[in-house]
Design a protein around this motif. Structure first.
Motif, short mmCIF file in Angstrom:
data_model
loop_
_atom_site.label_atom_id
_atom_site.label_comp_id
_atom_site.label_asym_id
_atom_site.label_seq_id
_atom_site.Cartn_x
_atom_site.Cartn_y
_atom_site.Cartn_z
N SER A 6 0.81 -1.22 0.00
CA SER A 6 0.00 0.00 0.00
C SER A 6 0.84 1.27 0.00
O SER A 6 0.37 2.34 0.37
CB SER A 6 -0.93 0.01 1.22
OG SER A 6 -0.18 -0.08 2.42
N GLY A 7 2.08 1.16 -0.39
CA GLY A 7 2.96 2.33 -0.47
C GLY A 7 4.10 2.03 -1.41
O GLY A 7 4.24 0.90 -1.90
N VAL A 8 4.92 3.04 -1.69
CA VAL A 8 6.06 2.84 -2.58
C VAL A 8 7.27 3.61 -2.05
O VAL A 8 7.14 4.58 -1.31
CB VAL A 8 5.78 3.31 -4.02
CG1 VAL A 8 4.59 2.57 -4.61
CG2 VAL A 8 5.57 4.82 -4.08
N ILE A 9 8.43 3.16 -2.48
CA ILE A 9 9.65 3.94 -2.33
C ILE A 9 10.22 4.13 -3.73
O ILE A 9 10.14 3.23 -4.58
CB ILE A 9 10.68 3.26 -1.41
CG1 ILE A 9 11.90 4.17 -1.20
CG2 ILE A 9 11.10 1.88 -1.93
CD1 ILE A 9 12.84 3.69 -0.10
N LEU A 10 10.76 5.31 -3.99
CA LEU A 10 11.41 5.59 -5.27
C LEU A 10 12.91 5.39 -5.11
O LEU A 10 13.51 5.89 -4.15
CB LEU A 10 11.13 7.03 -5.71
CG LEU A 10 9.66 7.41 -5.90
CD1 LEU A 10 9.56 8.84 -6.41
CD2 LEU A 10 8.96 6.46 -6.85
N LEU A 11 13.50 4.64 -6.03
CA LEU A 11 14.93 4.35 -5.98
C LEU A 11 15.53 4.47 -7.38
O LEU A 11 14.85 4.28 -8.39
CB LEU A 11 15.17 2.92 -5.48
CG LEU A 11 14.68 2.58 -4.07
CD1 LEU A 11 14.82 1.08 -3.82
CD2 LEU A 11 15.46 3.37 -3.03
N ARG A 12 16.82 4.80 -7.44
CA ARG A 12 17.52 4.66 -8.71
C ARG A 12 17.43 3.20 -9.11
O ARG A 12 17.68 2.32 -8.29
CB ARG A 12 18.99 5.07 -8.54
CG ARG A 12 19.19 6.53 -8.13
CD ARG A 12 18.95 7.47 -9.27
NE ARG A 12 19.25 8.86 -8.91
CZ ARG A 12 19.17 9.89 -9.75
NH1 ARG A 12 18.75 9.68 -11.00
NH2 ARG A 12 19.46 11.10 -9.37
N PRO A 13 17.03 2.88 -10.34
CA PRO A 13 16.79 1.48 -10.71
C PRO A 13 18.02 0.60 -10.45
O PRO A 13 19.02 0.71 -11.16
CB PRO A 13 16.47 1.56 -12.20
CG PRO A 13 15.94 2.95 -12.40
CD PRO A 13 16.73 3.80 -11.45
N PRO A 14 17.97 -0.26 -9.43
CA PRO A 14 19.16 -1.05 -9.06
C PRO A 14 19.65 -1.98 -10.16
O PRO A 14 20.86 -2.26 -10.24
CB PRO A 14 18.67 -1.86 -7.84
CG PRO A 14 17.48 -1.13 -7.32
CD PRO A 14 16.84 -0.52 -8.53
N SER A 15 18.75 -2.45 -11.01
CA SER A 15 19.15 -3.43 -12.03
C SER A 15 19.61 -2.78 -13.33
O SER A 15 20.01 -3.49 -14.26
CB SER A 15 17.99 -4.38 -12.32
OG SER A 15 16.88 -3.68 -12.87
N TRP A 16 19.57 -1.45 -13.42
CA TRP A 16 20.01 -0.78 -14.64
C TRP A 16 21.52 -0.62 -14.64
O TRP A 16 22.14 -0.51 -13.58
CB TRP A 16 19.35 0.59 -14.75
CG TRP A 16 17.93 0.55 -15.23
CD1 TRP A 16 17.10 -0.54 -15.23
CD2 TRP A 16 17.18 1.63 -15.78
NE1 TRP A 16 15.88 -0.19 -15.74
CE2 TRP A 16 15.90 1.12 -16.08
CE3 TRP A 16 17.45 2.96 -16.03
CZ2 TRP A 16 14.89 1.93 -16.64
CZ3 TRP A 16 16.47 3.77 -16.59
CH2 TRP A 16 15.21 3.25 -16.89
N PRO A 17 22.14 -0.57 -15.81
CA PRO A 17 23.58 -0.32 -15.87
C PRO A 17 23.93 1.02 -15.24
O PRO A 17 23.13 1.96 -15.23
CB PRO A 17 23.87 -0.29 -17.38
CG PRO A 17 22.74 -1.05 -18.00
CD PRO A 17 21.54 -0.78 -17.15
N GLU A 18 25.12 1.09 -14.70
CA GLU A 18 25.57 2.31 -14.02
C GLU A 18 25.49 3.52 -14.95
O GLU A 18 25.92 3.46 -16.11
CB GLU A 18 27.01 2.13 -13.52
CG GLU A 18 27.53 3.29 -12.72
CD GLU A 18 28.92 3.05 -12.16
OE1 GLU A 18 29.47 3.98 -11.55
OE2 GLU A 18 29.45 1.92 -12.35
#
Length: 242
Positions: free
Chosen positions: A163-175
């Motif tokens: 019921s909520g979210v956190i926003l993160l830099r996409p961990p699985s994307w290339p640097e």
């Protein structure tokens, strides 16, 4: 409301919308693979939100949905950030398991699947979050959490308790791929939408974002949605920290 194009086509509309669509498509295609199509928003308010669809492939075995249009207008970033303009523009990313949608002949998601609330809620959530800073003159950024509506916050759909979210830099994307420097110099930041349970939101509130991220990482939570995953708070006995 969305219409979709199964091919990579240019949006035809007012000159102040879809400003960075082509640049975003080109940049993401370099590491997400071929784009299946675009869900073009038919009715828009303040910003025109398209949704880019990257189907499962040999590069990434999951659906990747990315907004385009949130970055057309700047967010109300804090004045103490320098340079402030580098913190004003963002787009959102939602990664779904390969089984979430069945791809049509052209690789695109069929419209009838979007009529299922248990399939559509990630798209609805992306649209809501992308509009929020423009509707309220606010700002969202990495590590920010947002709860769903209701008191207490209500789960997003019948197939999840989150019921909520956190926003993160996409961990699985290339640097380095979480940032796009557009031709006009604008910096566009990409943030993954990672759904959370209510007690995970409480963990972040009481112990800080670092404690939450460590707990999520320890439990093996990735940026690809697992709608039925249990709360890491209960699994890791973090209730005792409250």
């Amino acid at each position: 409301m969305y219409d979709y194009t199964g091919a990579r086509t240019e949006f035809r509309g007012p000159t102040d919308v879809a400003v960075y669509l082509e640049e975003i498509q080109e940049s993401l295609g370099e590491f997400l693979g071929e784009q299946a199509g675009v869900f073009h928003e038919i009715i828009s308010d303040k910003v025109h939100l398209d949704l880019l669809v990257f189907p499962p492939n040999d590069i990434k075995n999951n659906w990747t949905l990315v907004t385009s249009g949130m970055s057309d207008l700047p967010m109300n970033a804090p004045d103490n950030l320098h340079p402030r303009q580098d913190f004003e523009r963002a787009e959102l990313v939602f990664m779904l398991p390969a089984t979430w949608f069945a791809a049509g002949e052209n690789g695109m998601i069929s419209e009838n699947q979007l009529a299922d609330p248990n399939k559509y809620w990630p798209i609805r959530l992306m649209k809501s979050l992308a509009r929020m800073p423009h509707d309220y003159g606010s700002w969202i950024w990495s590590s920010h959490t947002v709860a769903s509506q209701g008191s207490p916050p209500e789960p997003y759909a019948d197939n999840t308790k989150m019921s909520g979210v956190i926003l993160l830099r996409p961990p699985s994307w290339p640097e380095g791929r979480d940032v796009l420097r557009a031709v006009d110099g604008t910096k566009i930041n990409f943030f993954a939408v990672v759904p959370l349970h209510a007690d995970e939101m409480t963990l972040k509130l009481n112990k800080g974002v670092k404690a939450l991220i460590i707990a999520l990482d320890s439990a093996g939570v990735s940026d690809v949605l697992d709608a039925g995953r249990p709360s890491i708070v209960k699994k890791k006995r973090y209730l005792g920290l409250f």
